[in-house]
Design an enzyme around this catalytic site. Structure first.
Site, short mmCIF file in Angstrom:
data_model
loop_
_atom_site.label_atom_id
_atom_site.label_comp_id
_atom_site.label_asym_id
_atom_site.label_seq_id
_atom_site.Cartn_x
_atom_site.Cartn_y
_atom_site.Cartn_z
N ASP A 90 43.05 46.76 -7.84
CA ASP A 90 43.49 47.01 -9.22
C ASP A 90 44.40 48.24 -9.26
OD1 ASP A 90 42.02 49.55 -9.85
OD2 ASP A 90 40.22 48.32 -9.64
N ARG A 134 41.67 37.59 -11.36
CA ARG A 134 41.52 39.05 -11.15
C ARG A 134 42.66 39.79 -11.87
NH1 ARG A 134 38.45 36.58 -10.08
NH2 ARG A 134 37.77 37.50 -12.03
N GLY A 140 31.84 55.12 -4.69
CA GLY A 140 31.65 53.73 -5.10
C GLY A 140 32.01 52.67 -4.07
N CYS A 169 59.70 32.43 -0.73
CA CYS A 169 60.53 33.46 -0.12
C CYS A 169 61.83 32.82 0.39
CB CYS A 169 59.72 34.04 1.04
SG CYS A 169 60.56 35.19 2.10
N HIS A 176 43.91 47.87 0.98
CA HIS A 176 43.61 46.43 0.96
C HIS A 176 44.57 45.64 0.07
CE1 HIS A 176 39.20 47.37 2.30
NE2 HIS A 176 40.04 47.33 3.31
N GLN A 183 40.31 51.25 -1.69
CA GLN A 183 40.11 49.88 -1.21
C GLN A 183 40.34 48.89 -2.34
OE1 GLN A 183 36.37 49.65 1.49
NE2 GLN A 183 36.07 51.45 0.22
N ALA A 231 30.06 57.00 -11.12
CA ALA A 231 31.27 57.78 -10.89
C ALA A 231 31.80 58.40 -12.18
CB ALA A 231 32.35 56.90 -10.26
P1 NAD Z 1 31.18 46.73 -2.78
O1 NAD Z 1 31.13 45.75 -3.90
O2 NAD Z 1 30.76 46.29 -1.43
O3 NAD Z 1 30.31 48.00 -3.18
C1 NAD Z 1 30.40 48.57 -4.46
C2 NAD Z 1 29.69 49.91 -4.44
O4 NAD Z 1 29.88 50.52 -5.70
C3 NAD Z 1 28.19 49.81 -4.21
O5 NAD Z 1 27.83 50.71 -3.18
C4 NAD Z 1 27.59 50.27 -5.56
O6 NAD Z 1 26.42 51.05 -5.39
C5 NAD Z 1 28.70 51.14 -6.09
N1 NAD Z 1 28.73 51.29 -7.55
C6 NAD Z 1 28.35 50.40 -8.51
N2 NAD Z 1 28.54 50.92 -9.73
C7 NAD Z 1 29.07 52.17 -9.57
C8 NAD Z 1 29.49 53.22 -10.45
N3 NAD Z 1 29.41 53.09 -11.78
N4 NAD Z 1 29.98 54.37 -9.90
C9 NAD Z 1 30.06 54.52 -8.55
N5 NAD Z 1 29.67 53.56 -7.68
C10 NAD Z 1 29.19 52.41 -8.18
O7 NAD Z 1 32.67 47.30 -2.79
P2 NAD Z 1 33.58 47.98 -1.66
O8 NAD Z 1 32.73 48.79 -0.75
O9 NAD Z 1 34.72 48.57 -2.36
O10 NAD Z 1 34.09 46.76 -0.78
C11 NAD Z 1 34.53 45.67 -1.43
C12 NAD Z 1 35.93 45.17 -1.07
O11 NAD Z 1 36.28 44.26 -2.13
C13 NAD Z 1 37.01 46.18 -1.10
O12 NAD Z 1 37.68 46.05 0.09
C14 NAD Z 1 37.96 45.82 -2.22
O13 NAD Z 1 39.26 45.58 -1.73
C15 NAD Z 1 37.47 44.55 -2.78
N6 NAD Z 1 37.21 44.59 -4.25
C16 NAD Z 1 38.08 45.24 -5.08
C17 NAD Z 1 37.83 45.32 -6.46
C18 NAD Z 1 38.82 46.06 -7.37
O14 NAD Z 1 39.98 46.21 -7.02
N7 NAD Z 1 38.39 46.52 -8.55
C19 NAD Z 1 36.69 44.74 -6.99
C20 NAD Z 1 35.82 44.06 -6.12
C21 NAD Z 1 36.09 44.00 -4.74
ZN ZN Z 2 59.51 34.92 4.14
#
Ligand code: NAD
Ligand code: ZN
Length: 238
Positions: free
Chosen positions: A99, A64, A183, A146, A114, A96, A227
């Site tokens: 990145d 990642r 998103g 640590c 998160h 959440q 988005a």
């Molecule tokens: P999720 O994967 O459950 O949902 C993603 C959502 O994004 C969906 O509802 C989808 O419809 C929407 N989506 C897809 N393409 C989009 C776009 N172009 N514009 C706007 N929306 C769009 O993700 P979540 O609800 O964030 O929960 C997942 C958990 O996983 C989070 O807690 C997070 O910490 C983690 N996560 C983080 C990353 C990152 O940091 N980039 C990536 C994957 C998962």
């Molecule tokens: Zn420690």
């Protein structure tokens, strides 16, 4: 598409999820296959996974980190940073995402509920703060320890652990007159409840994403679209 009016007395709370980074090339999870970058969450993103196989967990998060370092912020990240530049401390961003695309786009008033890919913390929760760590680990033997002897683990809130900064988040939601959610599928708690808290406070609640989230009924309006296409023209700051 009608624009979201932001008046001089409005305070804006933004919650973003994996979807805002999708157009930057970072995979969401639960998309089609219910996997995050090809992995089952239980194998790489839980306290049990860390106990069972810390090497696999570091292998996943090293991947990642590589993806994250290659990715660039997109128009949606920049639109939020520009809104913050316009309304200053009446803006607050809770992501959440682990990145760092929001900060690289210029956002300042933000929390990562998160955790963050670019940090690590002690597995013993010994009280020492997280450290900066951008390493790509090839094996567990390379991972440092640590001062207390505990191994460093990714600074990620695993499923089943308490999110970070919840007191501050609650305060900011209580002060907000407008909640914008971008998103996120509305399936991970407590973030999926934020819209309900905002509703109890009488705030406007707008969702942006290509499909309705699970908690769609709690929003005042749902703007369907990507988005990066919707956010740049969404706000009318008065
Ligand atoms: P999720 O994967 O459950 O949902 C993603 C959502 O994004 C969906 O509802 C989808 O419809 C929407 N989506 C897809 N393409 C989009 C776009 N172009 N514009 C706007 N929306 C769009 O993700 P979540 O609800 O964030 O929960 C997942 C958990 O996983 C989070 O807690 C997070 O910490 C983690 N996560 C983080 C990353 C990152 O940091 N980039 C990536 C994957 C998962
Ligand atoms: Zn420690």
């Amino acid at each position: 598409m009608s624009r979201v009016r932001i008046g001089g007395d409005d305070r804006v709370f933004v919650l973003t999820g994996a979807g805002i980074s999708a157009e930057s090339g970072l995979p969401t999870f639960r998309a089609d296959d219910g996997l995050w970058a090809g992995n089952r969450i239980e194998d790489v993103c839980t306290p049990e996974a860390w106990e069972r196989n810390p090497g696999l967990v570091w292998q996943f998060y090293s991947g990642r980190r590589m993806d994250g370092q290659k990715a660039e912020p997109n128009a949606a990240h920049f639109a939020l940073a520009e809104l913050e530049a316009q309304i200053g401390d009446r803006f607050f961003l809770c992501t959440q995402n682990v990145d760092d695309l929001h900060e690289r786009a210029g956002s300042v008033r933000l929390v990562h509920m998160h955790g963050e890919l670019g940090k690590a913390h002690c597995e013993n929760d010994c009280g020492r703060p997280p450290i900066e760590d951008h390493a790509i680990y090839g094996s567990l033997a390379e991972v440092g320890r640590c001062a207390c002897g505990g191994r460093y683990r990714p600074h990620i809130v695993f499923f089943g652990e308490m999110p970070l900064e919840m007191d501050r988040i609650r305060d900011e939601i209580d002060r907000a007159t407008l909640m914008l959610v971008v998103g996120t599928s509305g399936s991970v708690y407590p973030a999926a409840n934020f819209v309900h808290w905002a509703k109890m406070n009488g705030a406007r609640r707008v969702y942006v994403g290509p499909e309705e989230p699970l908690n769609a009924a709690a929003f005042t309006s749902v703007v369907e679209g990507k988005a990066g296409e919707v956010l740049p023209g969404l706000f009318a700051v008065e």
